[in-house]
Write a protein that holds these residues in place. Structure first.
Motif, PDB file in Angstrom:
ATOM      1  N   SER A  39      14.091  15.714  20.574  1.00 24.84           N
ATOM      2  CA  SER A  39      13.254  16.806  20.484  1.00 24.84           C
ATOM      3  C   SER A  39      12.017  16.329  20.430  1.00 24.84           C
ATOM      4  CB  SER A  39      13.249  16.545  18.842  1.00 24.84           C
ATOM      5  OG  SER A  39      12.881  15.712  17.793  1.00 24.84           O
ATOM      6  N   ASP A  61       7.012  23.435  23.262  1.00 26.35           N
ATOM      7  CA  ASP A  61       7.459  21.973  23.123  1.00 26.35           C
ATOM      8  C   ASP A  61       8.896  22.611  23.111  1.00 26.35           C
ATOM      9  OD1 ASP A  61       5.635  21.020  21.411  1.00 26.35           O
ATOM     10  OD2 ASP A  61       5.141  22.014  20.243  1.00 26.35           O
ATOM     11  N   HIS A 133      11.423  24.343  20.895  1.00 26.25           N
ATOM     12  CA  HIS A 133      12.172  23.064  19.289  1.00 26.25           C
ATOM     13  C   HIS A 133      12.247  24.308  18.647  1.00 26.25           C
ATOM     14  CE1 HIS A 133       9.267  19.912  19.432  1.00 26.25           C
ATOM     15  NE2 HIS A 133      10.228  19.356  19.785  1.00 26.25           N
ATOM     16  N   GLU A 134      11.421  25.851  18.064  1.00 26.41           N
ATOM     17  CA  GLU A 134      12.276  26.880  17.176  1.00 26.41           C
ATOM     18  C   GLU A 134      13.522  27.615  17.890  1.00 26.41           C
ATOM     19  OE1 GLU A 134      10.158  29.120  20.520  1.00 26.41           O
ATOM     20  OE2 GLU A 134       9.259  27.661  19.543  1.00 26.41           O
ATOM     21  N   ASN A 135      14.345  27.026  18.470  1.00 20.21           N
ATOM     22  CA  ASN A 135      15.703  27.921  19.071  1.00 20.21           C
ATOM     23  C   ASN A 135      16.864  26.431  19.094  1.00 20.21           C
ATOM     24  OD1 ASN A 135      14.991  29.844  19.890  1.00 20.21           O
ATOM     25  ND2 ASN A 135      14.808  29.367  21.725  1.00 20.21           N
ATOM     26  N   TYR A 137      17.830  24.282  16.224  1.00 20.13           N
ATOM     27  CA  TYR A 137      18.615  24.932  15.000  1.00 20.13           C
ATOM     28  C   TYR A 137      19.786  26.072  14.636  1.00 20.13           C
ATOM     29  CZ  TYR A 137      16.627  20.075  13.628  1.00 20.13           C
ATOM     30  OH  TYR A 137      16.391  19.325  13.329  1.00 20.13           O
ATOM     31  N   LYS A 138      18.830  27.211  15.513  1.00 22.72           N
ATOM     32  CA  LYS A 138      19.856  28.251  15.925  1.00 22.72           C
ATOM     33  C   LYS A 138      20.653  28.499  16.715  1.00 22.72           C
ATOM     34  CE  LYS A 138      16.295  31.185  16.698  1.00 22.72           C
ATOM     35  NZ  LYS A 138      14.806  32.111  17.117  1.00 22.72           N
TER      36      LYS A 138
END
Length: 159
Positions: A39, A61, A133-135, A137-138
């Motif tokens: 990550s 990121d 990064h925002e994706n 864990y989705k």
């Protein structure tokens, strides 16, 4: 002299035995087909207008999701020859390779990033999906083998 050789041998044997101990969980974790995400990745773009002096620099990121132990799935015996597809499902959309970052990263940066990851995966860049990064864990992760069987994989580690 003989006594010191015996002690050195005993210490080496003890270290060899204790350093190789694995719990059942560790062994199972090593054999499962799963996903790990590296990550701590980013691309920085520095841009300042020569006319106005406005700074439009930005940072993207992202993480690299990697399929671990894909050859343990039915129908995949050798990653060099067998057909399979590793992908993520994100908001109902299938995402492969660099698709999730294409709009955020220049072609030059993309080539450098993919080249580095490709070396880490021994030329198997088809085992990587790049996610913002925002994706990370989705996303849900899947492998489809050459027979059309689809396997959902668990995200086991983000590092």
């Amino acid at each position: 002299m003989m006594k010191s050789k015996f002690i050195a041998t005993a210490v080496a044997a003890t270290l060899a035995l204790t350093s190789c101990e694995k719990t059942d969980y560790d062994v199972q974790f090593d054999r499962d087909t799963h996903v790990k995400i590296m990550s701590d990745n980013s691309v920085s773009t520095y841009a300042v207008s020569t006319c106005t002096g406005n700074d439009t620099s930005f940072v993207v990121d992202f993480g690299v999701a990697m399929c671990i132990n894909v050859a343990n799935l039915p129908g995949i015996d050798d990653v060099r020859y067998d057909e399979y597809e590793f992908y993520a499902m994100l908001d109902g959309r299938k995402v492969k390779g660099f698709q999730n970052l294409k709009d955020q990263v220049s072609k030059l940066s993309q080539g450098i990033i993919e080249g580095n990851i490709n070396m880490q995966l021994s030329g198997h860049d088809d085992l990587a999906v790049y996610l913002l990064h925002e994706n990370m864990y989705k996303a849900q992760f899947f492998v489809e083998n050459g027979d059309g069987q689809i396997f959902e994989l668990q995200l086991k580690e983000v590092y």
